[in-house]
Enzyme design. Structure first.
Site, short mmCIF file in Angstrom:
data_model
loop_
_atom_site.label_atom_id
_atom_site.label_comp_id
_atom_site.label_asym_id
_atom_site.label_seq_id
_atom_site.Cartn_x
_atom_site.Cartn_y
_atom_site.Cartn_z
N ARG A 19 0.87 -0.95 -0.07
CA ARG A 19 -0.11 0.08 -0.17
C ARG A 19 0.86 1.22 -0.05
O ARG A 19 2.08 1.13 0.62
CB ARG A 19 -0.87 -0.19 1.36
CG ARG A 19 -2.06 -0.78 1.12
CD ARG A 19 -3.33 -0.29 0.17
NE ARG A 19 -4.39 -1.27 0.23
CZ ARG A 19 -4.72 -2.15 -0.61
NH1 ARG A 19 -3.76 -2.40 -1.57
NH2 ARG A 19 -5.95 -2.72 -0.73
N GLU B 81 -4.43 7.43 -4.87
CA GLU B 81 -4.53 6.81 -6.18
C GLU B 81 -5.76 7.22 -6.89
O GLU B 81 -6.85 7.28 -6.09
CB GLU B 81 -4.43 5.28 -6.13
CG GLU B 81 -2.99 4.59 -5.62
CD GLU B 81 -3.18 3.33 -5.49
OE1 GLU B 81 -4.43 2.53 -5.92
OE2 GLU B 81 -2.16 2.61 -5.04
N HIS C 150 -0.86 0.62 -9.93
CA HIS C 150 -1.57 -0.13 -9.12
C HIS C 150 -2.10 -1.55 -9.82
O HIS C 150 -3.46 -1.85 -10.00
CB HIS C 150 -2.53 0.39 -8.18
CG HIS C 150 -2.99 -0.75 -7.18
ND1 HIS C 150 -3.58 -0.05 -5.76
CD2 HIS C 150 -3.07 -1.73 -6.68
CE1 HIS C 150 -3.67 -1.04 -4.82
NE2 HIS C 150 -3.22 -2.26 -5.70
#
Lengths: 316, 316
Positions: free
Chosen positions: B224, B253, B272
């Site tokens: 993360r 994000e 991601h």
């Protein structure tokens, strides 16, 4: 007895001859002086292994040099009919390049599966654009070339879960024969070329063979550029016969600035570096020094090339 | 008995609920309507697992929903004190992301070792510039995170010959405890962060820890974003405290177009995507359907989160 003469086809940096110092008469040649120096050399170290000069300069019949060593895996740049017919022993650098090339190929396979080139391009554009990668474990690879480099590539791909077939000249345990190649190509996700360049492999990857591959297949060449018909590869990638390719070797090296290969979408171009990891020149020099000790002691040399076949056979 | 109500926090494409059709009352919510819908839901599927809305919308005390499933590995976006204190069962998508993330990390490690980003940059410039790669076999990695993702990363790196240590919260067989992390960092070539985001891991990669690493070390984050103090990482890469980094996750994000992270030399930024391979959404949907069948039959659910710890414990 006078010390043997070691002729070195010069490249920078020169080889570290270490403990041979004082025990051999070392002479250096460049491409221009090679022909004049060769007949008086006992041993030729082709330190500039990118040169084609040995073929043209080879003195023809005669006892010298008795041994030619190239610090490379391929020997295609050396072998002329006169050298093949001679009693001269030719050796290569087996053992140095296998693991680096295997890792390099694995890196290309993973990078293509996860679209790392696309990621880097998007990063340049500061664009967040999520994409889906491809799984690698469970895919199929064909590695063409059953020598130690092809085998190392296969071992590393298998460690990543890739179902990998190795193809050689003739079928053997764990090696498919050349006659099985076309069928294997039709179902491969990854085709890796790690074959020696010989009269029977030159141009083997041509339009016909790219046409056999799946549209999702990707092709990697770490062997020799001349194994591939480059125009056919460009067409296959451009027309999406295959999904992509990565070339580390080229018919002409260095690749000219005006080459069409530089900017084919889906084609990764690298400067013949797959086998070269930090310290590689020192390892090549040390390997030669070790081999020279054997030669000077009259003991058998390792890595002896089968000059008719054009590579060092693997004895299973 | 009326069918149970399944509330889906909507994201496109919607989940394929397949054989649940007609057996559940399906309702869809967006972030705005979630709070109103939650108290009447038996099960919440957080299909939009990138949303933080569940925390704010959680109804507090009460029996519903009885079960919350997130189709992600991390549960940090869900857990609020009220949910932690409730009887609600929280499950995650263990089993879907491990292998893809392991391959992605291996691809980054190999790409950085062989300087694939440099190769692609030179290709853009049509420049033939030979470089030496780094060997990968024999290097050392530290994987932070002893859950299934960290373990899968370790397995894949070990398959490439990387000597890999796994660090978890507490020492166990084959897992180093958190108290060993700093020493391990001082000798790692690769530091991979695959830890859950909890109060004790937030910001764990800061200037002090980057300062412990070798100048040749490279850092990869697939956990993360908030595990890393991003400004400290930028400084560490820019000042060459470490040799490079790759981030797939970020504190915010999607990463904004104006983020300073996009153009730090030596830093690879990806959106991601490390765990997402073709078909991943279908696999996530199918996993939920399978789990729903268990839940409806009153059988124990797999992948149950320890809400106090903030992740699904691995039972060795």
């Amino acid at each position: 007895m006078s010390p043997p003469t070691l002729l070195v086809l010069r490249a920078d940096p020169p080889p570290r001859l270490g403990r041979l110092t004082g025990r051999v008469r070392v002479r250096y040649a460049d491409e221009g002086s090679l022909a004049a120096e060769l007949p008086s050399a006992d041993v030729l170290l082709v330190w500039d292994f990118t040169s084609d000069a040995v073929r043209a300069a080879w003195p023809g019949a005669g006892p010298r040099p008795a041994w030619v060593h190239t610090p490379s895996a391929g020997v295609d740049r050396l072998l002329c009919p006169e050298l093949v017919a001679s009693d001269t022993v030719v050796t290569n650098a087996r053992g140095i390049f296998e693991q680096p090339i295997a890792e390099y190929v694995a890196g290309l396979v993973l990078a293509m599966a996860k679209d790392l080139p696309g990621t880097l391009e998007l990063q340049r554009e500061r664009r967040w654009h999520h994409r889906e990668g491809l799984p690698v474990a469970g895919t199929r690879a064909v590695v063409v070339g059953a020598g130690p480099i092809g085998r190392a590539v296969a071992t590393t791909l298998r460690a990543l879960g890739v179902r990998t077939a190795v193809v050689g000249r003739t079928a053997r345990p764990r090696v498919h024969g050349a006659e099985e190649l076309d069928l294997l190509l039709t179902r491969a996700d990854w085709v890796v070329c790690a074959a020696p360049l010989t009269t029977s492999t030159r141009g083997m990857f041509d339009a016909r063979r790219f046409g056999l591959m799946q549209p999702s297949a990707r092709f990697v060449n770490v062997g020799r550029g001349q194994l591939v018909v480059e125009d056919d590869l460009v067409a296959a990638v451009t027309k999406r016969w295959i999904a992509g390719a990565a070339l580390d070797v080229f018919a002409e090296e260095p690749l000219g600035e005006d080459s069409a290969l530089w900017d084919v979408p889906g084609l990764i171009v690298s400067p013949h570096m797959s086998g070269d990891t930090v310290g590689w020149r020192d390892r090549l020099g040390a390997q030669f020094v070790d081999m020279f000790e054997l030669w000077a002691a009259g003991r058998p040399l390792p890595n002896v090339v089968d000059k008719e076949r054009g590579y060092v056979p693997v004895h299973d």
